[in-house]
Scaffold this motif. Structure first.
Motif, mmCIF file in Angstrom:
data_model
loop_
_atom_site.group_PDB
_atom_site.id
_atom_site.type_symbol
_atom_site.label_atom_id
_atom_site.label_comp_id
_atom_site.label_asym_id
_atom_site.label_seq_id
_atom_site.Cartn_x
_atom_site.Cartn_y
_atom_site.Cartn_z
ATOM 1 N N MET A 162 70.847 56.642 91.215
ATOM 2 C CA MET A 162 71.055 56.524 89.783
ATOM 3 C C MET A 162 71.487 55.099 89.448
ATOM 4 O O MET A 162 72.398 54.556 90.057
ATOM 5 C CB MET A 162 72.142 57.526 89.342
ATOM 6 N N GLY A 163 70.816 54.488 88.476
ATOM 7 C CA GLY A 163 71.117 53.119 88.122
ATOM 8 C C GLY A 163 72.303 52.997 87.199
ATOM 9 O O GLY A 163 72.827 53.983 86.665
ATOM 10 N N ALA A 164 72.724 51.739 86.981
ATOM 11 C CA ALA A 164 73.891 51.474 86.149
ATOM 12 C C ALA A 164 73.695 51.966 84.718
ATOM 13 O O ALA A 164 74.626 52.488 84.095
ATOM 14 C CB ALA A 164 74.198 49.982 86.161
ATOM 15 N N LYS B 248 75.162 56.152 80.567
ATOM 16 C CA LYS B 248 74.818 57.255 79.675
ATOM 17 C C LYS B 248 75.560 58.526 80.054
ATOM 18 O O LYS B 248 76.113 59.228 79.196
ATOM 19 C CB LYS B 248 73.308 57.513 79.709
ATOM 20 N N GLN B 249 75.585 58.837 81.357
ATOM 21 C CA GLN B 249 76.246 60.055 81.800
ATOM 22 C C GLN B 249 77.750 59.985 81.589
ATOM 23 O O GLN B 249 78.381 60.969 81.205
ATOM 24 C CB GLN B 249 75.929 60.311 83.278
ATOM 25 N N LYS C 121 86.649 49.331 94.589
ATOM 26 C CA LYS C 121 86.340 47.904 94.657
ATOM 27 C C LYS C 121 85.580 47.408 93.432
ATOM 28 O O LYS C 121 85.160 46.257 93.378
ATOM 29 C CB LYS C 121 85.547 47.604 95.931
ATOM 30 N N GLY C 122 85.411 48.271 92.460
ATOM 31 C CA GLY C 122 84.704 47.898 91.241
ATOM 32 C C GLY C 122 84.656 49.084 90.298
ATOM 33 O O GLY C 122 85.315 50.106 90.515
ATOM 34 N N TRP C 123 83.837 48.951 89.246
ATOM 35 C CA TRP C 123 83.794 49.959 88.200
ATOM 36 C C TRP C 123 82.353 50.437 87.946
ATOM 37 O O TRP C 123 81.432 49.631 87.864
ATOM 38 C CB TRP C 123 84.325 49.388 86.887
ATOM 39 N N HIS C 124 82.193 51.739 87.817
ATOM 40 C CA HIS C 124 80.936 52.276 87.290
ATOM 41 C C HIS C 124 80.844 51.993 85.794
ATOM 42 O O HIS C 124 79.755 51.813 85.251
ATOM 43 C CB HIS C 124 80.857 53.789 87.518
#
Length: 218
Positions: free
Chosen positions: A1-3, A8-9, A181-184
């Protein structure tokens, strides 16, 4: 699943499960609580050394904002709790809105990522649904159920050397990677609130993640 699909989700989950009134309350009460903390410390400044102010001010901000965060939840009928960290010694707030569990933390302008802690890791591990399975035996993905999401409301403070300490630089909503280590997703809270004006697809929640939810709440 892309960024893009993740975004959207994530926004769909917020708009489906989290009352807009709660987010609007958070936007109002956290800056106010932040200012009260500064006022409390400012009243003591004549008696405090600069090093003491630098230590006391973040503590005041942390606890007063945590209380305001819980009160905002109560005001719109959402359950909230104060949980003890493991190992014990600190406490953190959890607000539950349907399948979304939310915590709160503060960071300075120079560091967008909060420090990793076990209770934040529990929130983050809910977000494995947004990540591909990498199959790496040396760095396996965190285990989580298929539904649910862990989010963190982030107050960004000016640096301690900034002339004004009255208000935060911003209030953000973050959905962290499972490894923290980061954010969705990481955006000003206003962006999440704006999403409520968009058409969203209503989905029926899946209860498969109930075990993790119970662990966080109980």
């Amino acid at each position: 699943m892309g960024a893009k699909e993740n975004r959207k989700q994530i926004l769909r989950l917020f708009t489906r499960d989290v009352p807009k009134d709660f987010l609007q309350q958070v936007m109002e009460v956290l800056p106010s609580a932040y200012g009260r903390a500064n006022g409390n410390v400012k009243a003591l400044w004549p008696a405090l050394e600069p090093a003491e102010v630098r230590r006391l001010l973040p503590q005041q901000r942390h606890y007063i904002q945590n209380a305001a965060f819980r009160e905002a939840a109560t005001s719109v009928g959402l359950p909230s709790a104060v949980k003890a960290t493991s190992p014990k010694g600190e406490h953190y707030p959890i607000v539950t809105a349907g399948e979304v569990l939310m915590g709160r933390i503060g960071v300075t302008a120079v560091s967008r990522l909060p420090r990793l802690a076990k209770h934040r890791q529990l929130l983050a591990c809910l977000n494995s649904r947004f990540e591909p399975v990498n199959g790496d035996l040396f760095d396996p993905p965190a285990l989580a159920a298929q539904e649910g999401m862990g989010a963190i409301v982030v107050t960004v403070s000016p640096s301690s050397s900034a002339a004004s300490q009255e208000l935060p630089l911003g209030i953000f909503m973050g959905v962290p990677f499972t490894n923290f280590k980061g954010w969705h997703y990481y955006a000003p809270l206003e962006e999440v609130i704006a999403a409520y004006h968009e058409e969203v697809v209503q989905e029926q929640p899946d209860l498969a993640w109930a075990t993790l939810k119970k662990r966080l709440e109980g």
